[in-house]
Design a protein around this motif. Structure first.
Motif, PDB file in Angstrom:
ATOM      1  N   VAL A  58       0.883  -1.173   0.000  1.00 21.64           N
ATOM      2  CA  VAL A  58       0.000   0.000   0.000  1.00 21.64           C
ATOM      3  C   VAL A  58       0.915   1.215   0.000  1.00 21.64           C
ATOM      4  O   VAL A  58       1.678   1.415   0.936  1.00 21.64           O
ATOM      5  CB  VAL A  58      -0.938   0.029   1.218  1.00 21.64           C
ATOM      6  N   GLN A  59       0.852   2.006  -1.061  1.00 15.24           N
ATOM      7  CA  GLN A  59       1.778   3.122  -1.208  1.00 15.24           C
ATOM      8  C   GLN A  59       1.279   4.410  -0.552  1.00 15.24           C
ATOM      9  O   GLN A  59       2.070   5.243  -0.117  1.00 15.24           O
ATOM     10  CB  GLN A  59       2.054   3.364  -2.692  1.00 15.24           C
ATOM     11  N   ALA A  60      -0.019   4.573  -0.507  1.00 15.70           N
ATOM     12  CA  ALA A  60      -0.587   5.783   0.102  1.00 15.70           C
ATOM     13  C   ALA A  60      -1.963   5.466   0.662  1.00 15.70           C
ATOM     14  O   ALA A  60      -2.692   4.625   0.117  1.00 15.70           O
ATOM     15  CB  ALA A  60      -0.684   6.904  -0.922  1.00 15.70           C
ATOM     16  N   ARG A  61      -2.293   6.128   1.745  1.00 19.80           N
ATOM     17  CA  ARG A  61      -3.627   5.970   2.346  1.00 19.80           C
ATOM     18  C   ARG A  61      -4.259   7.360   2.450  1.00 19.80           C
ATOM     19  O   ARG A  61      -3.648   8.292   2.980  1.00 19.80           O
ATOM     20  CB  ARG A  61      -3.544   5.307   3.718  1.00 19.80           C
ATOM     21  N   ILE A  62      -5.465   7.479   1.915  1.00 21.67           N
ATOM     22  CA  ILE A  62      -6.219   8.736   1.976  1.00 21.67           C
ATOM     23  C   ILE A  62      -6.991   8.778   3.288  1.00 21.67           C
ATOM     24  O   ILE A  62      -7.718   7.822   3.625  1.00 21.67           O
ATOM     25  CB  ILE A  62      -7.178   8.850   0.777  1.00 21.67           C
ATOM     26  N   LEU A  63      -6.816   9.872   4.030  1.00 17.07           N
ATOM     27  CA  LEU A  63      -7.407   9.982   5.361  1.00 17.07           C
ATOM     28  C   LEU A  63      -8.388  11.158   5.407  1.00 17.07           C
ATOM     29  O   LEU A  63      -8.002  12.295   5.707  1.00 17.07           O
ATOM     30  CB  LEU A  63      -6.314  10.171   6.417  1.00 17.07           C
ATOM     31  N   PRO A  64      -9.666  10.933   5.103  1.00 23.01           N
ATOM     32  CA  PRO A  64     -10.655  12.013   5.239  1.00 23.01           C
ATOM     33  C   PRO A  64     -10.930  12.289   6.711  1.00 23.01           C
ATOM     34  O   PRO A  64     -11.015  11.362   7.527  1.00 23.01           O
ATOM     35  CB  PRO A  64     -11.887  11.456   4.528  1.00 23.01           C
ATOM     36  N   ILE A  65     -11.030  13.581   7.062  1.00 23.07           N
ATOM     37  CA  ILE A  65     -11.271  13.947   8.463  1.00 23.07           C
ATOM     38  C   ILE A  65     -12.711  13.639   8.877  1.00 23.07           C
ATOM     39  O   ILE A  65     -12.970  13.268  10.010  1.00 23.07           O
ATOM     40  CB  ILE A  65     -10.931  15.436   8.682  1.00 23.07           C
ATOM     41  N   SER A  66     -13.641  13.757   7.920  1.00 25.04           N
ATOM     42  CA  SER A  66     -15.046  13.456   8.227  1.00 25.04           C
ATOM     43  C   SER A  66     -15.718  12.876   6.988  1.00 25.04           C
ATOM     44  O   SER A  66     -15.124  12.805   5.906  1.00 25.04           O
ATOM     45  CB  SER A  66     -15.780  14.732   8.670  1.00 25.04           C
ATOM     46  N   ASP A  67     -16.963  12.479   7.136  1.00 22.90           N
ATOM     47  CA  ASP A  67     -17.722  11.906   6.021  1.00 22.90           C
ATOM     48  C   ASP A  67     -17.914  12.906   4.889  1.00 22.90           C
ATOM     49  O   ASP A  67     -18.152  12.513   3.739  1.00 22.90           O
ATOM     50  CB  ASP A  67     -19.095  11.416   6.503  1.00 22.90           C
ATOM     51  N   ARG A  68     -17.786  14.179   5.177  1.00 24.85           N
ATOM     52  CA  ARG A  68     -18.008  15.194   4.151  1.00 24.85           C
ATOM     53  C   ARG A  68     -16.960  15.112   3.029  1.00 24.85           C
ATOM     54  O   ARG A  68     -17.198  15.570   1.919  1.00 24.85           O
ATOM     55  CB  ARG A  68     -17.982  16.604   4.768  1.00 24.85           C
ATOM     56  N   GLN A  69     -15.811  14.526   3.332  1.00 23.61           N
ATOM     57  CA  GLN A  69     -14.754  14.433   2.320  1.00 23.61           C
ATOM     58  C   GLN A  69     -14.749  13.088   1.578  1.00 23.61           C
ATOM     59  O   GLN A  69     -13.853  12.813   0.777  1.00 23.61           O
ATOM     60  CB  GLN A  69     -13.371  14.627   2.970  1.00 23.61           C
ATOM     61  N   GLN A  70     -15.737  12.241   1.826  1.00 27.50           N
ATOM     62  CA  GLN A  70     -15.733  10.901   1.239  1.00 27.50           C
ATOM     63  C   GLN A  70     -15.729  10.956  -0.298  1.00 27.50           C
ATOM     64  O   GLN A  70     -14.962  10.237  -0.952  1.00 27.50           O
ATOM     65  CB  GLN A  70     -16.933  10.090   1.732  1.00 27.50           C
ATOM     66  N   ALA A  71     -16.580  11.794  -0.879  1.00 25.23           N
ATOM     67  CA  ALA A  71     -16.651  11.870  -2.342  1.00 25.23           C
ATOM     68  C   ALA A  71     -15.321  12.364  -2.924  1.00 25.23           C
ATOM     69  O   ALA A  71     -14.836  11.841  -3.947  1.00 25.23           O
ATOM     70  CB  ALA A  71     -17.798  12.788  -2.767  1.00 25.23           C
ATOM     71  N   TYR A  72     -14.713  13.364  -2.276  1.00 21.75           N
ATOM     72  CA  TYR A  72     -13.423  13.887  -2.723  1.00 21.75           C
ATOM     73  C   TYR A  72     -12.341  12.808  -2.604  1.00 21.75           C
ATOM     74  O   TYR A  72     -11.485  12.647  -3.489  1.00 21.75           O
ATOM     75  CB  TYR A  72     -13.071  15.124  -1.910  1.00 21.75           C
ATOM     76  N   ALA A  73     -12.395  12.038  -1.505  1.00 18.15           N
ATOM     77  CA  ALA A  73     -11.429  10.955  -1.292  1.00 18.15           C
ATOM     78  C   ALA A  73     -11.531   9.915  -2.405  1.00 18.15           C
ATOM     79  O   ALA A  73     -10.514   9.435  -2.934  1.00 18.15           O
ATOM     80  CB  ALA A  73     -11.660  10.306   0.073  1.00 18.15           C
ATOM     81  N   GLU A  74     -12.754   9.555  -2.782  1.00 16.97           N
ATOM     82  CA  GLU A  74     -12.945   8.558  -3.837  1.00 16.97           C
ATOM     83  C   GLU A  74     -12.488   9.087  -5.192  1.00 16.97           C
ATOM     84  O   GLU A  74     -11.949   8.335  -6.018  1.00 16.97           O
ATOM     85  CB  GLU A  74     -14.412   8.137  -3.884  1.00 16.97           C
ATOM     86  N   GLU A  75     -12.653  10.388  -5.419  1.00 14.75           N
ATOM     87  CA  GLU A  75     -12.182  11.006  -6.657  1.00 14.75           C
ATOM     88  C   GLU A  75     -10.654  10.944  -6.732  1.00 14.75           C
ATOM     89  O   GLU A  75     -10.067  10.617  -7.773  1.00 14.75           O
ATOM     90  CB  GLU A  75     -12.663  12.462  -6.700  1.00 14.75           C
ATOM     91  N   LEU A  76     -10.003  11.254  -5.594  1.00 15.15           N
ATOM     92  CA  LEU A  76      -8.539  11.172  -5.529  1.00 15.15           C
ATOM     93  C   LEU A  76      -8.059   9.733  -5.724  1.00 15.15           C
ATOM     94  O   LEU A  76      -7.072   9.484  -6.429  1.00 15.15           O
ATOM     95  CB  LEU A  76      -8.039  11.693  -4.180  1.00 15.15           C
ATOM     96  N   LEU A  77      -8.752   8.795  -5.095  1.00 14.18           N
ATOM     97  CA  LEU A  77      -8.385   7.381  -5.202  1.00 14.18           C
ATOM     98  C   LEU A  77      -8.383   6.940  -6.666  1.00 14.18           C
ATOM     99  O   LEU A  77      -7.461   6.254  -7.122  1.00 14.18           O
ATOM    100  CB  LEU A  77      -9.356   6.529  -4.381  1.00 14.18           C
TER     101      LEU A  77
END
Length: 646
Positions: free
Chosen positions: A549-568
């Motif tokens: 696993v090279q990187a892990r995306i860490l959203p601070i809250s559920d509000r960033q989930q969509a942005y996290a999935e876009e980055l992923l």
């Protein structure tokens, strides 16, 4: 008088008939008190040995590998004497020096406890203070059998029977006597500091038929300060031990009812080996190798042609009754791939213009290693190897060998192990010719050829008798694990015999038929062993390009989930191995979890980062790197991955 050429190149004249110890003392070498053994014309000898002819002469101390081995071998006899004093009914097995200490096997009714080890250690220290001298003497097999029979040493009697007709040497210290080839120290007095480390089970003979003995491991030094330093290093090594790290980080596991030496690679471990395998196969294809895929097993007929049946059968897993192989169909799992790949060459008659032919394969191999040798991923019974064989003309041998070494060095440098290896030129043992095929003249010719090639390449190497393959000499690229034990990681071998055994002819320019040389080689060696060494080298924190696993995306809250999935999605488009930690936990907890799991990068995103299209980047190594545009982070990770930065 005789002349001695010392290691420093100087020549000394001394009286004839003196022992090595007397000569060392008499010529004022300043080494007598610390002398452990000597070398006479390159042969390891006891200090008691009489030096009676002109020769090269070298005194070995604890600073020399062979001297250290002699010191530890003597310590193993001290251990055996202490055990016999405390437990008279214990039966003596074997007690060799190892690369980083010694052990001795004992037949006892119940295994030794931690309290037992403390008592034995104290007895060793007491005996060492007595400074008992060691006396060497020889007996005929009949005399040796009588002596050990009177002492009830059943395992020593088994060893004596294996040396029928030979004069056998013994060493005596006080009232303790042991069958042993030596060499040993003159006395046990130099053993000033000793520590017994552990006790394990060890089979006498093969696991399926041998009796289990108790093996005590220990280490000893001339000075207490050296022992203290060694024990500190051992504690540090335990923290880097791949057996510990690999299990904690879930790279592999083992299961008793599956079997010893048969590890299960978990998703992380399997991913790293897949990365390495793809990298190796792509690089080998770029260098002109032709990929093959061959069976995991074959009839005994194949191994009889190659010589493995006669020279390597004890190391093979045979399916059926090996004794009936002449009359029945008996199969065996392959211990190496060479006789299988030869069949590709043999599919039709070859021309000299087709050579060199380079075959490679990611091979699963099976070797029946002794149970006492098993160690995590480093020594296993089923493993995967980057195997290859090159058929070439005599005029092509040096260049092909050089390219094999160059490939191995490239692989080592890429994974970051290039500074940790040494090179060993492994030769045959002319005193044990039954282990090998071919004549003495052929062996000398090919060994001289290989030595010249190594000198032309400019490799610094040591030479080792008795370490060659049964069909030819080899270059072994050696590496040590965190405990200092040396293993072979990569080999390059010159085979001057198997092509003829298999009838692998080619038509030369003049129309005559000839046999090629075959170079056996690995490029990164055993993948499981390489993974183990990488885990130890980097203490589990593998470089980005090798991390499962090279990187892990860490959203601070559920509000960033969509942005996290876009980055992923964008990271994965670049081939980067990433995941999202969507747990309902505080960001500090998520960061600590990623750090514990040795993940190279943590991509923290909150409301501010989402609005600005940025990422707050954290490095496993350098900590908080600040906020930067998402695209810049993706490009940074992509470049580091493609550049294979270690």
């Amino acid at each position: 008088m005789i002349k001695l050429k010392l290691k420093d190149g100087s020549v000394r004249e001394v009286e004839s008939g003196l022992s090595a110890a007397e000569i060392a003392k008499g010529i004022g070498m300043g080494l007598y008190k610390s002398a452990c053994a000597c070398k006479i014309n390159g042969r390891l000898c006891d200090l008691r040995t009489t030096v009676a002819e002109d020769c090269d002469f070298e005194i070995l101390t604890f600073e020399n590998k062979e001297g250290r081995q002699t010191f530890w071998h003597t310590a193993s006899h001290l251990l055996a004497q202490a055990v016999k004093n405390l437990y008279p009914n214990a039966k003596l097995g074997r007690g060799p020096a190892t690369e980083n200490g010694f052990y001795y096997d004992f037949g006892v009714e119940k295994p030794f406890s931690a309290d037992d080890l403390k008592k034995i250690e104290d007895e060793m220290k007491r005996l060492a203070k007595e400074g008992l001298e060691l006396e060497r003497f020889e007996l005929s097999p009949e005399e040796a059998e009588k002596l050990m029979g009177e002492k009830g040493e059943i395992y020593k009697l088994e060893l004596i029977k294996k040396h029928e007709g030979e004069t056998l040497s013994f060493y005596k210290q006080g009232d303790f006597v042991d069958l042993c080839a030596g060499p040993h120290l003159m006395s046990i007095a130099p053993i000033k500091a000793v520590k017994l480390l552990s006790c394990t089970g060890a089979y006498w003979g093969k696991a399926e038929e041998g009796k289990q003995l108790s093996r005590i491991y220990g280490v000893a030094f001339p000075k207490a300060s050296e022992l203290e330093e060694h024990l500190k290093a051992l504690e540090e090594a335990k923290l880097r031990d791949h057996n510990k790290i690999g299990r904690e980080l879930e790279y592999f596991t083992t299961v008793d009812y599956i079997g010893q030496g048969l590890p299960i690679l978990m998703p992380k471990g399997a991913k790293v080996i897949q990365i390495l395998q793809r990298f190796v196969e792509d690089e080998e294809e770029r260098r002109g190798y032709l990929l093959t895929k061959t069976p995991f097993l074959a009839k005994s007929d194949l191994y009889k042609i190659s010589g493995h049946w006669d020279h390597y059968r004890d190391g093979m897993f045979v399916l059926g009754d090996a004794d009936k192989a002449e009359t029945e169909e008996v199969f065996a799992l392959r211990p190496m791939t060479c006789p299988f790949q030869f069949q590709v060459y043999l599919s039709r008659l070859r021309s000299y213009r087709e050579l060199p032919m380079r075959f490679n394969e990611t091979s699963t191999l099976f070797r029946n290693e002794d149970s006492g040798e098993m160690h995590g991923l480093i020594r296993v019974r089923q493993f995967t190897i980057s195997e290859g064989h090159i058929a070439c003309r005599p005029d092509q041998v040096e260049e092909e060998f050089r390219q094999c070494v160059e490939l191995a060095r490239f692989m080592l440098k890429t994974v970051g192990l290039d500074g940790d290896v040494s090179y060993r030129f492994s030769k045959w043992d002319e005193n044990n010719k039954e282990k090998y095929i071919g004549s003495a003249e052929e062996w000398e010719n090919v060994q001289n050829l290989m030595r010249n090639i190594l000198n032309h390449i400019g490799i610094e190497f040591t030479e080792a008798d008795g370490e060659a393959a049964f069909y030819g000499p080899k270059l072994d690229i050696q590496i040590r694990n965190v405990y200092g034990k040396e293993d072979t990681l990569i080999t390059v071998q010159i085979d001057f015999q198997l092509a003829k055994k298999f009838g692998m002819e080619y038509v030369d320019a003049d129309g005559s038929k000839k046999y090629p040389y075959v170079i056996h080689r690995t490029s990164i060696g055993c993948y499981e062993r390489t993974l183990a060494l990488l885990l130890e080298k980097y203490a589990g924190a593998l470089p980005l390009w090798l991390s499962p696993v090279q990187a892990r995306i860490l959203p601070i809250s559920d509000r960033q989930q969509a942005y996290a999935e876009e980055l992923l999605a964008k990271l994965r488009e670049k081939g980067l191995r990433c995941e999202i930690d969507s747990r309902n936990e505080k960001i500090g907890y998520k960061i600590r979890s990623a750090q514990v799991e040795k993940i190279p990068y943590m991509l923290v995103i909150g409301d501010k980062e989402q609005e600005a299209g940025e990422i707050s980047l954290r490095s496993r190594k350098d900590g908080d790197l600040g906020s930067m545009p998402a695209q810049a982070v993706i490009e940074k990770l992509d470049k580091e991955n493609k550049d294979k930065v270690n």
